[in-house]
Motif scaffolding. Structure first.
Motif, PDB file in Angstrom:
ATOM      1  N   LEU A 111      16.405   8.633 -23.980  1.00  0.00           N
ATOM      2  CA  LEU A 111      15.603   7.411 -24.086  1.00  0.00           C
ATOM      3  C   LEU A 111      15.327   6.933 -22.672  1.00  0.00           C
ATOM      4  O   LEU A 111      16.260   6.732 -21.896  1.00  0.00           O
ATOM      5  N   ILE A 112      14.054   6.745 -22.335  1.00  0.00           N
ATOM      6  CA  ILE A 112      13.671   6.341 -20.977  1.00  0.00           C
ATOM      7  C   ILE A 112      13.076   4.941 -21.009  1.00  0.00           C
ATOM      8  O   ILE A 112      12.287   4.611 -21.895  1.00  0.00           O
ATOM      9  N   LEU A 113      13.427   4.125 -20.031  1.00  0.00           N
ATOM     10  CA  LEU A 113      12.787   2.829 -19.858  1.00  0.00           C
ATOM     11  C   LEU A 113      12.654   2.518 -18.385  1.00  0.00           C
ATOM     12  O   LEU A 113      13.363   3.069 -17.551  1.00  0.00           O
ATOM     13  N   GLY A 114      11.701   1.652 -18.073  1.00  0.00           N
ATOM     14  CA  GLY A 114      11.484   1.274 -16.684  1.00  0.00           C
ATOM     15  C   GLY A 114      12.448   0.193 -16.248  1.00  0.00           C
ATOM     16  O   GLY A 114      13.085  -0.470 -17.066  1.00  0.00           O
ATOM     17  N   SER A 115      12.579   0.015 -14.936  1.00  0.00           N
ATOM     18  CA  SER A 115      13.400  -1.083 -14.431  1.00  0.00           C
ATOM     19  C   SER A 115      12.763  -2.386 -14.866  1.00  0.00           C
ATOM     20  O   SER A 115      11.567  -2.471 -15.101  1.00  0.00           O
ATOM     21  N   HIS A 116      13.568  -3.404 -14.973  1.00  0.00           N
ATOM     22  CA  HIS A 116      13.093  -4.637 -15.577  1.00  0.00           C
ATOM     23  C   HIS A 116      13.213  -5.803 -14.610  1.00  0.00           C
ATOM     24  O   HIS A 116      13.955  -5.776 -13.643  1.00  0.00           O
ATOM     25  N   ARG A 117      12.453  -6.854 -14.907  1.00  0.00           N
ATOM     26  CA  ARG A 117      12.518  -8.075 -14.118  1.00  0.00           C
ATOM     27  C   ARG A 117      13.676  -8.918 -14.641  1.00  0.00           C
ATOM     28  O   ARG A 117      13.750  -9.215 -15.829  1.00  0.00           O
ATOM     29  N   ARG A 118      14.569  -9.305 -13.753  1.00  0.00           N
ATOM     30  CA  ARG A 118      15.744 -10.060 -14.177  1.00  0.00           C
ATOM     31  C   ARG A 118      15.397 -11.522 -14.427  1.00  0.00           C
ATOM     32  O   ARG A 118      14.634 -12.130 -13.705  1.00  0.00           O
ATOM     33  N   ARG A 119      15.982 -12.066 -15.491  1.00  0.00           N
ATOM     34  CA  ARG A 119      15.914 -13.499 -15.761  1.00  0.00           C
ATOM     35  C   ARG A 119      17.360 -13.978 -15.826  1.00  0.00           C
ATOM     36  O   ARG A 119      17.970 -14.002 -16.893  1.00  0.00           O
ATOM     37  N   PRO A 120      17.919 -14.360 -14.652  1.00  0.00           N
ATOM     38  CA  PRO A 120      19.373 -14.505 -14.520  1.00  0.00           C
ATOM     39  C   PRO A 120      20.040 -15.399 -15.556  1.00  0.00           C
ATOM     40  O   PRO A 120      21.048 -15.018 -16.122  1.00  0.00           O
ATOM     41  N   VAL A 121      19.500 -16.594 -15.815  1.00  0.00           N
ATOM     42  CA  VAL A 121      20.190 -17.504 -16.726  1.00  0.00           C
ATOM     43  C   VAL A 121      20.189 -16.944 -18.140  1.00  0.00           C
ATOM     44  O   VAL A 121      21.210 -16.890 -18.820  1.00  0.00           O
ATOM     45  N   ARG A 122      19.034 -16.467 -18.588  1.00  0.00           N
ATOM     46  CA  ARG A 122      18.935 -15.912 -19.944  1.00  0.00           C
ATOM     47  C   ARG A 122      19.807 -14.674 -20.077  1.00  0.00           C
ATOM     48  O   ARG A 122      20.557 -14.514 -21.039  1.00  0.00           O
ATOM     49  N   ASP A 123      19.721 -13.779 -19.107  1.00  0.00           N
ATOM     50  CA  ASP A 123      20.453 -12.528 -19.213  1.00  0.00           C
ATOM     51  C   ASP A 123      21.959 -12.724 -19.095  1.00  0.00           C
ATOM     52  O   ASP A 123      22.732 -11.917 -19.616  1.00  0.00           O
ATOM     53  N   LEU A 124      22.387 -13.793 -18.406  1.00  0.00           N
ATOM     54  CA  LEU A 124      23.811 -14.054 -18.274  1.00  0.00           C
ATOM     55  C   LEU A 124      24.455 -14.227 -19.647  1.00  0.00           C
ATOM     56  O   LEU A 124      25.554 -13.776 -19.904  1.00  0.00           O
ATOM     57  N   PHE A 125      23.724 -14.885 -20.568  1.00  0.00           N
ATOM     58  CA  PHE A 125      24.288 -15.187 -21.876  1.00  0.00           C
ATOM     59  C   PHE A 125      23.888 -14.181 -22.954  1.00  0.00           C
ATOM     60  O   PHE A 125      24.642 -13.937 -23.890  1.00  0.00           O
ATOM     61  N   LEU A 126      22.710 -13.594 -22.843  1.00  0.00           N
ATOM     62  CA  LEU A 126      22.213 -12.727 -23.901  1.00  0.00           C
ATOM     63  C   LEU A 126      22.209 -11.257 -23.539  1.00  0.00           C
ATOM     64  O   LEU A 126      22.213 -10.409 -24.416  1.00  0.00           O
ATOM     65  N   GLY A 127      22.187 -10.959 -22.252  1.00  0.00           N
ATOM     66  CA  GLY A 127      22.047  -9.566 -21.857  1.00  0.00           C
ATOM     67  C   GLY A 127      20.582  -9.180 -21.882  1.00  0.00           C
ATOM     68  O   GLY A 127      19.837  -9.548 -22.778  1.00  0.00           O
ATOM     69  N   GLY A 128      20.119  -8.458 -20.854  1.00  0.00           N
ATOM     70  CA  GLY A 128      18.736  -8.009 -20.824  1.00  0.00           C
ATOM     71  C   GLY A 128      18.532  -6.842 -21.780  1.00  0.00           C
ATOM     72  O   GLY A 128      19.484  -6.220 -22.252  1.00  0.00           O
ATOM     73  N   THR A 129      17.274  -6.535 -22.048  1.00  0.00           N
ATOM     74  CA  THR A 129      16.965  -5.435 -22.967  1.00  0.00           C
ATOM     75  C   THR A 129      17.585  -4.106 -22.532  1.00  0.00           C
ATOM     76  O   THR A 129      18.167  -3.402 -23.363  1.00  0.00           O
ATOM     77  N   PRO A 130      17.505  -3.708 -21.248  1.00  0.00           N
ATOM     78  CA  PRO A 130      18.144  -2.444 -20.869  1.00  0.00           C
ATOM     79  C   PRO A 130      19.647  -2.425 -21.159  1.00  0.00           C
ATOM     80  O   PRO A 130      20.171  -1.430 -21.651  1.00  0.00           O
ATOM     81  N   GLU A 131      20.341  -3.520 -20.846  1.00  0.00           N
ATOM     82  CA  GLU A 131      21.775  -3.565 -21.104  1.00  0.00           C
ATOM     83  C   GLU A 131      22.076  -3.419 -22.587  1.00  0.00           C
ATOM     84  O   GLU A 131      23.010  -2.720 -22.995  1.00  0.00           O
ATOM     85  N   ARG A 132      21.276  -4.078 -23.414  1.00  0.00           N
ATOM     86  CA  ARG A 132      21.507  -4.015 -24.858  1.00  0.00           C
ATOM     87  C   ARG A 132      21.186  -2.620 -25.395  1.00  0.00           C
ATOM     88  O   ARG A 132      21.863  -2.120 -26.290  1.00  0.00           O
ATOM     89  N   LEU A 133      20.161  -1.998 -24.849  1.00  0.00           N
ATOM     90  CA  LEU A 133      19.836  -0.631 -25.266  1.00  0.00           C
ATOM     91  C   LEU A 133      20.954   0.333 -24.890  1.00  0.00           C
ATOM     92  O   LEU A 133      21.293   1.243 -25.651  1.00  0.00           O
ATOM     93  N   VAL A 134      21.529   0.123 -23.701  1.00  0.00           N
ATOM     94  CA  VAL A 134      22.639   0.980 -23.284  1.00  0.00           C
ATOM     95  C   VAL A 134      23.851   0.741 -24.172  1.00  0.00           C
ATOM     96  O   VAL A 134      24.522   1.680 -24.608  1.00  0.00           O
ATOM     97  N   ALA A 135      24.145  -0.522 -24.462  1.00  0.00           N
ATOM     98  CA  ALA A 135      25.308  -0.844 -25.284  1.00  0.00           C
ATOM     99  C   ALA A 135      25.168  -0.279 -26.698  1.00  0.00           C
ATOM    100  O   ALA A 135      26.160   0.092 -27.323  1.00  0.00           O
TER     101      ALA A 135
END
Length: 281
Positions: free
Chosen positions: A98-122
């Motif tokens: 599964l391939i995806l591009g690097s993503h733009r970080r949204r620090p506050v949101r991702d701190l609590f929810l996790g970004g899409t790449p992290e969730r895909l990896v998990a």
């Protein structure tokens, strides 16, 4: 024939994933599938409008790849309880990547929810490749960072057989004495004592790595040990740069579920900050 899935949001950042997917599919003789995920937690009319527009763009993209690159290519739009969940449901367990591009970080949101790449990896069913650099050619040299665990051993064997990583020149790295492993011990020592302690850690790690490589049956590889008190992710990136690796491969420990990703695991640090592409197996 293997299938390589490309998760795309049809942005300019995703174009890197598209191009690398084409390069790897051509190298491995695989087919491609583009997947666009939509969070269904929104009004139905908005979901339909987004789905219709995405389908038009995806179909055009798939047709272009088939016509100009000569690769069997399909497209799919999926909805789910979150974008990562929608994409994951479309990835068959038989897919090779599964391939995806690097993503733009949204620090506050991702701190609590996790970004899409992290969730895909998990939630991954197959290896996940995050493309950070504009692709010029397929990979040549890979650095595999291992904690020498049994789980990492299984991944090492998979790397040797995988259609993308199998043909690559390989460096197998283990990091000893890092900040995460020994946060207190090293900082309480004098400089000479720390150097002696790290030398002992390096000697033990070299012996353990040699046994690991022998059991992993990875073929010809370059072993490397980094004995350092710096953070593990930084040590991995530094070693990859030194070895001229264009791909870092890592395997989170079994304890690293989504909760660990939210605590900025080594894997997440690499996904967010490594200058080269990262594959998580």
């Amino acid at each position: 024939m293997d299938t390589i899935v490309i998760a795309t949001d049809l942005s300019s950042r995703a174009e890197r994933a598209h191009r690398m997917g084409v390069l790897l599919a051509r190298q491995a003789g695989a087919r491609l599938r583009f997947v666009y995920g939509i969070d269904n937690d929104q009004p139905a009319n908005l979901v339909k409008a987004q789905s219709d527009q995405a389908w038009i763009s995806l179909q055009r993209l798939a047709d272009t790849v088939e016509r100009f690159d000569g690769i069997d290519c399909s497209a799919e739009v999926a909805t789910g309880d979150g974008i990562a969940e929608a994409i994951t449901a479309c990835v068959p367990s038989s897919a090779s990547l599964l391939i995806l591009g690097s993503h733009r970080r949204r620090p506050v949101r991702d701190l609590f929810l996790g970004g899409t790449p992290e969730r895909l990896v998990a939630q991954r069913r197959v290896p996940v490749l995050v493309v950070r650099q504009p692709p010029v050619e397929a990979y040549r040299r890979m650095l595999f960072a291992t904690d020498l665990s049994d789980a990492s051993m299984a991944v090492a064997r998979r790397i040797a057989d995988h259609p993308v990583t199998g043909p690559l020149a390989k460096i197998v790295l283990t990091v000893a004495g890092s900040l995460e492993q020994s946060p207190v011990t090293a900082n309480r020592m004098s400089d000479p004592a720390r150097e002696e302690w790290l030398a002992g850690m390096a000697a033990r790690a070299e012996a353990a790595l040699e046994r690991f490589i022998e059991r992993a049956r990875m073929g010809v590889v370059t072993p490397r040990v980094e004995a350092t008190t710096q953070p593990t992710a930084a040590a991995i990136v530094e070693a990859a740069r030194h070895e001229g690796a264009d791909l870092i491969a890592v395997s989170p420990s079994e304890a690293q579920g989504l909760e660990s990703f939210l605590r900025e695991s080594v894997t997440v640090q690499l996904l967010n900050s490594a200058p080269m592409d990262v594959m998580v197996l």
